[in-house]
Enzyme design. Structure first.
Site, PDB file in Angstrom:
ATOM      1  N   ARG A  50     -16.385   3.956  -6.173  1.00 47.97           N
ATOM      2  CA  ARG A  50     -16.513   4.945  -5.091  1.00 47.97           C
ATOM      3  C   ARG A  50     -16.203   4.295  -3.738  1.00 47.97           C
ATOM      4  O   ARG A  50     -15.590   4.925  -2.864  1.00 47.97           O
ATOM      5  CB  ARG A  50     -17.926   5.558  -5.086  1.00 47.97           C
ATOM      6  CG  ARG A  50     -18.053   6.686  -4.058  1.00 47.97           C
ATOM      7  CD  ARG A  50     -19.382   7.394  -4.142  1.00 47.97           C
ATOM      8  NE  ARG A  50     -20.489   6.532  -3.761  1.00 47.97           N
ATOM      9  CZ  ARG A  50     -21.770   6.875  -3.809  1.00 47.97           C
ATOM     10  NH1 ARG A  50     -22.123   8.084  -4.247  1.00 47.97           N
ATOM     11  NH2 ARG A  50     -22.717   6.046  -3.454  1.00 47.97           N
ATOM     12  N   LYS A 149     -17.979   7.937   1.904  1.00 45.67           N
ATOM     13  CA  LYS A 149     -19.229   7.310   2.351  1.00 45.67           C
ATOM     14  C   LYS A 149     -18.848   6.354   3.481  1.00 45.67           C
ATOM     15  O   LYS A 149     -18.666   5.158   3.280  1.00 45.67           O
ATOM     16  CB  LYS A 149     -19.892   6.588   1.175  1.00 45.67           C
ATOM     17  CG  LYS A 149     -21.364   6.332   1.388  1.00 45.67           C
ATOM     18  CD  LYS A 149     -22.057   6.006   0.096  1.00 45.67           C
ATOM     19  CE  LYS A 149     -23.451   5.450   0.312  1.00 45.67           C
ATOM     20  NZ  LYS A 149     -24.380   6.330   0.997  1.00 45.67           N
ATOM     21  N   GLU A 182     -26.493  19.247   1.007  1.00 48.40           N
ATOM     22  CA  GLU A 182     -27.274  18.128   0.471  1.00 48.40           C
ATOM     23  C   GLU A 182     -28.347  17.760   1.484  1.00 48.40           C
ATOM     24  O   GLU A 182     -28.437  18.374   2.545  1.00 48.40           O
ATOM     25  CB  GLU A 182     -26.364  16.929   0.170  1.00 48.40           C
ATOM     26  CG  GLU A 182     -25.627  16.393   1.394  1.00 48.40           C
ATOM     27  CD  GLU A 182     -24.752  15.181   1.102  1.00 48.40           C
ATOM     28  OE1 GLU A 182     -24.976  14.499   0.092  1.00 48.40           O
ATOM     29  OE2 GLU A 182     -23.853  14.916   1.912  1.00 48.40           O
TER      30      GLU A 182
HETATM   31  N1  PMP Z   1     -25.839  12.094   0.033  1.00 49.61           N
HETATM   32  C1  PMP Z   1     -25.786  11.253   1.076  1.00 49.61           C
HETATM   33  C2  PMP Z   1     -25.407  11.788   2.404  1.00 49.61           C
HETATM   34  C3  PMP Z   1     -26.100   9.898   0.911  1.00 49.61           C
HETATM   35  O1  PMP Z   1     -26.036   9.055   1.942  1.00 49.61           O
HETATM   36  C4  PMP Z   1     -26.475   9.428  -0.368  1.00 49.61           C
HETATM   37  C5  PMP Z   1     -26.780   7.974  -0.590  1.00 49.61           C
HETATM   38  N2  PMP Z   1     -27.892   7.558   0.138  1.00 49.61           N
HETATM   39  C6  PMP Z   1     -26.544  10.348  -1.430  1.00 49.61           C
HETATM   40  C7  PMP Z   1     -26.197  11.667  -1.190  1.00 49.61           C
HETATM   41  C8  PMP Z   1     -26.928   9.912  -2.810  1.00 49.61           C
HETATM   42  O2  PMP Z   1     -25.867   9.173  -3.387  1.00 49.61           O
HETATM   43  P1  PMP Z   1     -26.121   8.021  -4.434  1.00 49.61           P
HETATM   44  O3  PMP Z   1     -26.883   8.622  -5.555  1.00 49.61           O
HETATM   45  O4  PMP Z   1     -24.761   7.593  -4.846  1.00 49.61           O
HETATM   46  O5  PMP Z   1     -26.900   6.970  -3.746  1.00 49.61           O
END
Ligand code: PMP
Length: 291
Positions: A50, A149, A182
């Site tokens: 990712r 990200k 989210e």
């Molecule tokens: N959404 C956002 C905005 C995030 O920053 C994160 C990670 N902290 C997530 C969702 C969760 O992603 P992951 O499970 O890959 O950590």
């Protein structure tokens, strides 16, 4: 603490980047947060993959292969004798001029920090979180796609400020259509009539690695999981709600905008998934030490 900085493991005090780095000047870069459990780096390849996709989306070429990056993560964990913890991987655009032009930045900076994290107090995993929906709209996918990200987290920071100002620790962000996207740092799920629902990433969510893992765990456990557009109404009327993320893991939400979710306690499916997730992390990591 030893920090990986563009190829070398250096002391924390010497881990410094230039004030001309575009990561600092413009939030121009990408990152990952990864967990280590029981001497293994959880879903390391998925996180690194990712990271490279985020980098590709912003036209940033990381001067290292994905395999080398995985090795660098393991090296950094070993240098810090880390077997349980949180790893932060950062790739900045590197040093450039005071202008925007990223093509004047010759060398991306690669930073790996292997440390600890405690996002929420342990009791919140028993009681669940209270959240609010906030006015800060999640980045429009055609502006900064939330699937990237990136180091530019101001959208999330502004939402987090609203949450804290409202007296809660986390919030739910909506997209420009008013659909649920989210949380400020986690993905969201609801359970309605035994079915697990989560917004598709095009609604404005990161394609969370924990989200993916939990969807797989739930499907394997015989629970129906669907991606579905959700409105605030669907949150208020959910039977259960929970958030997923690398730092948060799986945590119940028991109140949204002062509406109680279910009976006000973490729901049965949520509690079951929390237990299954704990088992899942034992099996799905890359060993830090060489076998
Ligand atoms: N959404 C956002 C905005 C995030 O920053 C994160 C990670 N902290 C997530 C969702 C969760 O992603 P992951 O499970 O890959 O950590």
């Amino acid at each position: 603490m030893k920090i990986f900085l563009s190829g070398n493991l250096v002391d924390e005090a010497d881990a410094k980047v230039s004030v001309f780095d575009h990561g600092l000047l413009y939030g121009d870069g990408v990152f990952e947060g990864i967990r280590a459990y029981h001497g293994k780096v959880f879903l390391l390849k998925e996180h690194v993959s990712r990271l490279y996709e985020s980098a590709k989306a912003i036209a940033l070429t990381i001067p290292m292969t994905e395999e080398e990056m995985c090795e660098a993560v393991r090296d950094t964990c070993r240098a810090n004798a880390l077997s349980e913890g949180y790893i932060r991987l950062v790739v900045t655009r590197g040093v450039g001029t005071l202008g925007l032009n990223p093509y004047l930045c010759d060398k991306p900076e690669i930073i790996i920090i292997a440390a600890k994290i405690q996002l929420y107090p342990p009791e919140l995993y028993e009681t669940g979180l209270k959240v609010v929906t906030v006015g800060t709209v999640r980045n429009h996918p055609e502006a900064i796609n939330p699937r990237i990200k990136s180091l530019n987290y101001l959208n999330n920071v502004l939402a987090k400020i609203e949450a804290i100002n409202s007296g809660v620790l986390e919030c739910i962000m909506l997209n420009s259509q008013g659909q649920v996207a989210e949380a400020s740092g986690d993905n969201i799920f609801v359970v309605k009539n035994g079915v697990m629902l989560t917004p598709p990433v095009w609604c404005g969510a990161l394609d969370g690695i924990t989200r993916r893992a939990v969807m797989q765990i739930a499907t394997d456990a015989g629970i129906t999981v669907k991606e579905s557009v959700l409105q605030r109404y669907d949150l208020f009327t959910a039977d259960e709600m929970f958030l997923t993320g690398t730092a948060a893991e799986v945590i119940a939400v028991t109140e949204v905008d002062r509406r109680q979710i279910g009976d006000g306690f973490p729901g049965g499916i949520t509690v079951d998934l929390q237990a299954r997730f704990k088992e899942f992390v034992k099996e799905n990591g890359v060993l830090i030490q060489d076998p």
